[in-house]
Design a protein around this motif. Structure first.
Motif, PDB file in Angstrom:
ATOM      1  N   VAL A  22       0.812  -1.221   0.112  1.00 36.22           N
ATOM      2  CA  VAL A  22       0.117   0.195   0.067  1.00 36.22           C
ATOM      3  C   VAL A  22       0.865   1.343   0.077  1.00 36.22           C
ATOM      4  O   VAL A  22       0.590   2.299  -0.792  1.00 36.22           O
ATOM      5  N   GLU A  38      -1.347   0.802  -9.818  1.00 36.25           N
ATOM      6  CA  GLU A  38      -2.128  -0.378 -10.023  1.00 36.25           C
ATOM      7  C   GLU A  38      -1.658  -1.703  -9.865  1.00 36.25           C
ATOM      8  O   GLU A  38      -1.956  -2.675  -8.994  1.00 36.25           O
ATOM      9  N   LEU A  41      -0.668  -2.343  -6.636  1.00 37.05           N
ATOM     10  CA  LEU A  41      -1.777  -2.849  -5.455  1.00 37.05           C
ATOM     11  C   LEU A  41      -2.076  -4.301  -5.497  1.00 37.05           C
ATOM     12  O   LEU A  41      -2.363  -4.983  -4.972  1.00 37.05           O
ATOM     13  N   LYS A  42      -2.128  -4.668  -6.954  1.00 28.84           N
ATOM     14  CA  LYS A  42      -2.366  -6.025  -7.392  1.00 28.84           C
ATOM     15  C   LYS A  42      -1.378  -7.062  -6.590  1.00 28.84           C
ATOM     16  O   LYS A  42      -1.713  -8.224  -6.470  1.00 28.84           O
ATOM     17  N   ILE A  47      -6.126  -8.801   1.143  1.00 27.15           N
ATOM     18  CA  ILE A  47      -6.462  -7.648   1.524  1.00 27.15           C
ATOM     19  C   ILE A  47      -7.020  -7.428   3.146  1.00 27.15           C
ATOM     20  O   ILE A  47      -6.457  -6.563   3.604  1.00 27.15           O
ATOM     21  N   TYR A  58      -5.402   1.245   1.201  1.00 22.80           N
ATOM     22  CA  TYR A  58      -5.539   0.277   0.168  1.00 22.80           C
ATOM     23  C   TYR A  58      -6.707   0.724  -0.571  1.00 22.80           C
ATOM     24  O   TYR A  58      -6.473   1.013  -2.085  1.00 22.80           O
ATOM     25  N   TYR A  59      -8.054   0.873  -0.193  1.00 22.67           N
ATOM     26  CA  TYR A  59      -9.068   1.132  -0.643  1.00 22.67           C
ATOM     27  C   TYR A  59      -9.064   2.755  -1.089  1.00 22.67           C
ATOM     28  O   TYR A  59      -9.579   3.118  -2.238  1.00 22.67           O
ATOM     29  N   LYS A  62      -6.900   2.720  -4.301  1.00 22.33           N
ATOM     30  CA  LYS A  62      -7.646   1.914  -5.291  1.00 22.33           C
ATOM     31  C   LYS A  62      -8.644   2.832  -5.836  1.00 22.33           C
ATOM     32  O   LYS A  62      -8.979   2.821  -6.982  1.00 22.33           O
ATOM     33  N   VAL A  65      -6.847   5.005  -8.404  1.00 24.74           N
ATOM     34  CA  VAL A  65      -6.600   4.187  -9.550  1.00 24.74           C
ATOM     35  C   VAL A  65      -7.945   4.017 -10.471  1.00 24.74           C
ATOM     36  O   VAL A  65      -7.846   4.045 -11.659  1.00 24.74           O
ATOM     37  N   ASP A  66      -8.822   3.680  -9.897  1.00 21.55           N
ATOM     38  CA  ASP A  66     -10.225   3.532 -10.565  1.00 21.55           C
ATOM     39  C   ASP A  66     -10.975   4.637 -11.109  1.00 21.55           C
ATOM     40  O   ASP A  66     -11.291   4.586 -12.261  1.00 21.55           O
ATOM     41  N   GLU A  74     -16.549   1.480  -9.557  1.00 23.17           N
ATOM     42  CA  GLU A  74     -15.647   0.941  -8.692  1.00 23.17           C
ATOM     43  C   GLU A  74     -14.837   1.906  -7.800  1.00 23.17           C
ATOM     44  O   GLU A  74     -14.556   1.710  -6.454  1.00 23.17           O
ATOM     45  N   ALA A  78     -14.538   1.903  -3.659  1.00 23.18           N
ATOM     46  CA  ALA A  78     -13.102   1.777  -3.156  1.00 23.18           C
ATOM     47  C   ALA A  78     -13.238   3.268  -2.052  1.00 23.18           C
ATOM     48  O   ALA A  78     -12.818   2.970  -0.958  1.00 23.18           O
TER      49      ALA A  78
END
Length: 142
Positions: A22, A38, A41-42, A47, A58-59, A62, A65-66, A74, A78
């Motif tokens: 993270v 991204e 994070l993957k 999680i 993390y969220y 995310k 990124v989303d 998404e 997040a």
């Protein structure tokens, strides 16, 4: 001596499990390197093994990124998850609400957007750059 080194490796492994990738992903977001964020994070496979704070971030990452990838639903999910879990800094909380407001505004949901902006403004000790971002989003909402 080898027993001592084993303990060090166990602590490092435990730290990695609890913190995941993270922090590195967050650093990439700050540099606007979305692809790297991204990919990083993957690398976090479990999680739910992250500490509560790291799970929140993390969220949060995310969500960025989303949003950048155009995955609005998404991203909203997040950011909402990050806010439900909690973020350590009020600036990050305010920014998550502001970004969520912007996403609601994109979907023409002005009521939800205004609610989020209000919550962002209620945070204490917000930095000037985040405050100006909140004001910019508020002006967009109208």
């Amino acid at each position: 001596l080898s027993r001592g080194l084993g303990d060090v490796y166990k602590r490092q492994a435990y730290g990695y499990i609890r913190q995941g990738t993270v922090y590195m992903a967050f650093k990439y977001i700050r540099k606007n390197e979305i692809q790297k964020a991204e990919e990083t994070l993957k690398l976090t496979k479990k999680i739910n093994w992250l500490s509560k704070t790291q799970r929140g971030y993390y969220y949060f990452v995310k969500g960025f990124v989303d949003t950048a990838r155009g995955r609005i639903e998404e991203a909203k999910s997040a950011y909402e998850e990050a806010l439900n879990i909690g973020l350590r800094l009020s600036n990050d909380t305010a920014l998550a609400y502001a970004n969520l407001a912007s996403l609601h505004n994109r979907q023409k949901n002005k009521v939800k957007a205004r609610e989020c902006i209000k919550k962002a403004q209620q945070e204490k000790k917000i930095k000037k750059n985040i405050l100006s971002e909140i004001e910019r989003i508020e002006a967009m909402i109208g």
